[in-house]
Write an enzyme that holds these catalytic residues in place. Structure first.
Site, mmCIF file in Angstrom:
data_model
loop_
_atom_site.group_PDB
_atom_site.id
_atom_site.type_symbol
_atom_site.label_atom_id
_atom_site.label_comp_id
_atom_site.label_asym_id
_atom_site.label_seq_id
_atom_site.Cartn_x
_atom_site.Cartn_y
_atom_site.Cartn_z
ATOM 1 N N LYS A 55 3.282 -4.274 0.198
ATOM 2 C CA LYS A 55 2.069 -5.033 -0.158
ATOM 3 C C LYS A 55 2.346 -5.939 -1.345
ATOM 4 O O LYS A 55 1.964 -7.112 -1.359
ATOM 5 C CB LYS A 55 0.934 -4.066 -0.516
ATOM 6 C CG LYS A 55 0.270 -3.402 0.673
ATOM 7 C CD LYS A 55 -0.625 -2.251 0.229
ATOM 8 C CE LYS A 55 -1.123 -1.474 1.439
ATOM 9 N NZ LYS A 55 -1.760 -0.205 1.100
ATOM 10 N N GLN A 99 -4.457 3.373 -2.974
ATOM 11 C CA GLN A 99 -3.738 3.867 -1.800
ATOM 12 C C GLN A 99 -4.188 5.288 -1.452
ATOM 13 O O GLN A 99 -4.235 6.169 -2.312
ATOM 14 C CB GLN A 99 -2.225 3.839 -2.081
ATOM 15 C CG GLN A 99 -1.358 4.225 -0.907
ATOM 16 C CD GLN A 99 -1.407 3.229 0.248
ATOM 17 O OE1 GLN A 99 -1.608 2.031 0.046
ATOM 18 N NE2 GLN A 99 -1.240 3.717 1.457
ATOM 19 N N ASP A 122 -10.278 -3.155 0.705
ATOM 20 C CA ASP A 122 -10.122 -2.212 1.817
ATOM 21 C C ASP A 122 -11.399 -2.100 2.652
ATOM 22 O O ASP A 122 -11.370 -1.583 3.771
ATOM 23 C CB ASP A 122 -9.813 -0.811 1.270
ATOM 24 C CG ASP A 122 -8.338 -0.466 1.352
ATOM 25 O OD1 ASP A 122 -7.677 -0.948 2.279
ATOM 26 O OD2 ASP A 122 -7.871 0.303 0.491
HETATM 27 N N1 GUN Z 1 -3.581 4.628 3.642
HETATM 28 C C1 GUN Z 1 -3.362 4.381 4.956
HETATM 29 N N2 GUN Z 1 -3.990 3.256 5.336
HETATM 30 C C2 GUN Z 1 -4.607 2.784 4.247
HETATM 31 C C3 GUN Z 1 -5.417 1.635 4.009
HETATM 32 O O1 GUN Z 1 -5.692 0.827 4.892
HETATM 33 N N3 GUN Z 1 -5.860 1.495 2.742
HETATM 34 C C4 GUN Z 1 -5.587 2.382 1.762
HETATM 35 N N4 GUN Z 1 -6.106 2.164 0.560
HETATM 36 N N5 GUN Z 1 -4.857 3.454 1.940
HETATM 37 C C5 GUN Z 1 -4.362 3.638 3.182
#
Ligand code: GUN
Length: 298
Positions: A55, A99, A122
């Site tokens: 990311k 995350q 998100d």
């Molecule tokens: N863990 C797995 N997928 C995601 C996501 O789309 N966002 C976040 N914040 N954590 C994740």
């Protein structure tokens, strides 16, 4: 034998990232604003570390600022909430992503709902869930958004199609169903207690598999010509002692029947991060009252 058209998420994601990068460049030139994304990682889950690194790299490549906050696994809830408060108040941060999963001593809902809704890239904050659920402008969760963009790209219209979403998670299944409903699909959400899942899936023009069970969806569950979107990323052992990534869909058997299918890897995965970049840009535009980049218009 593969007869289905392969939906190339990797190539599509590159197009999305390029459009985001162009818009970021314009934003800098015209307004002197650089979108910023803060990613918070608590603990050292290896898969999460890989995602966070990826990311950060792609955020910078799109011309945006990336702020990484790595906290150790024992971090207290108060310390994490204080960090979120400071990111909420920081004008250089337009998107905040914590995350998941978090270590078990931390209350995920409490933490997510502490993020300012306009910075919740998100789309997990309860305010954004409610806005999406009522068809209003919201931040849209990245993985379902990526799936929707691929489906819209492949189909002239989604209106009236039977869509079956397998999986009812807050991250993928539920928002995916909501997005498909907003596009006038007839939506079924199937899950581990669904009776006769193969029969339910056989009615679908669109199948979105998001269960986290390797190669569970089989070719004889698929209506001929259906579009199959595979959200799963599962690492499995192979006969020669190595490992490989597979989806929730048994690719070979489903590709022989489906009209179109996303591969794993190279399908949904790359689209998720591209949509995160798009959401960060969207959040930045909204926060600064700048004519918006429309992340739904690809
Ligand atoms: N863990 C797995 N997928 C995601 C996501 O789309 N966002 C976040 N914040 N954590 C994740």
């Amino acid at each position: 034998m593969t007869s289905a058209q392969i939906i190339d998420g990797k190539a599509f994601a590159a197009v999305v990232r390029q459009k985001v990068a162009e818009k970021v460049n314009n934003l800098k030139g015209a307004h002197g604003i650089t979108p910023g994304l803060a990613v918070v990682l608590v603990g050292s889950d290896p898969a999460s570390q890989v995602y966070v690194r990826s990311k950060g790299k792609q955020t910078v490549e799109a011309g945006m600022n990336s702020f990484e906050h790595k906290l150790d696994a024992e971090t207290s809830e108060d310390v994490l909430l204080d960090l979120i408060d400071s990111l909420n108040a920081d004008p250089t941060v337009h998107g905040i992503l914590v995350q998941l999963p978090l270590p078990s001593h931390l209350d995920e809902s409490l933490v997510i709902n502490r993020i300012a809704p306009e910075k919740d890239v998100d789309g997990f904050h309860i305010a954004n869930v409610g806005l999406l659920g009522t068809g209003q402008k919201s931040m849209v969760p990245c993985t379902p958004l990526g799936c929707l963009l691929m489906l819209r790209d492949h189909h002239e219209s989604l209106s009236g199609k039977n869509a079956v979403v397998i999986g009812r998670s807050n991250i993928v299944g539920k928002p995916m169903a909501q997005l498909l409903l907003n596009d006038s699909c007839t939506v079924t959400i199937a899950h581990s207690r669904t009776v006769d899942l193969p029969d339910v899936v056989r009615r679908a023009d669109i199948v979105v598999a998001a269960v986290g069970r390797p190669e569970m969806v089989l070719g004889d569950w698929i209506k001929p010509g259906a579009t199959v979107i595979d959200v799963g990323i599962n690492r499995i052992d192979t006969a020669d002692g190595k490992t490989k990534l597979v989806g929730d869909v048994d690719y070979e058997s489903c590709a022989a029947v489906a009209g179109a299918i996303t591969p794993v890897p190279g399908g949904v995965g790359p689209m998720t991060i591209a949509c995160l970049l798009a959401n960060t840009l969207t959040a930045c535009c909204r926060i600064n009252n700048i004519a918006e980049f429309d992340e739904l218009s690809f």
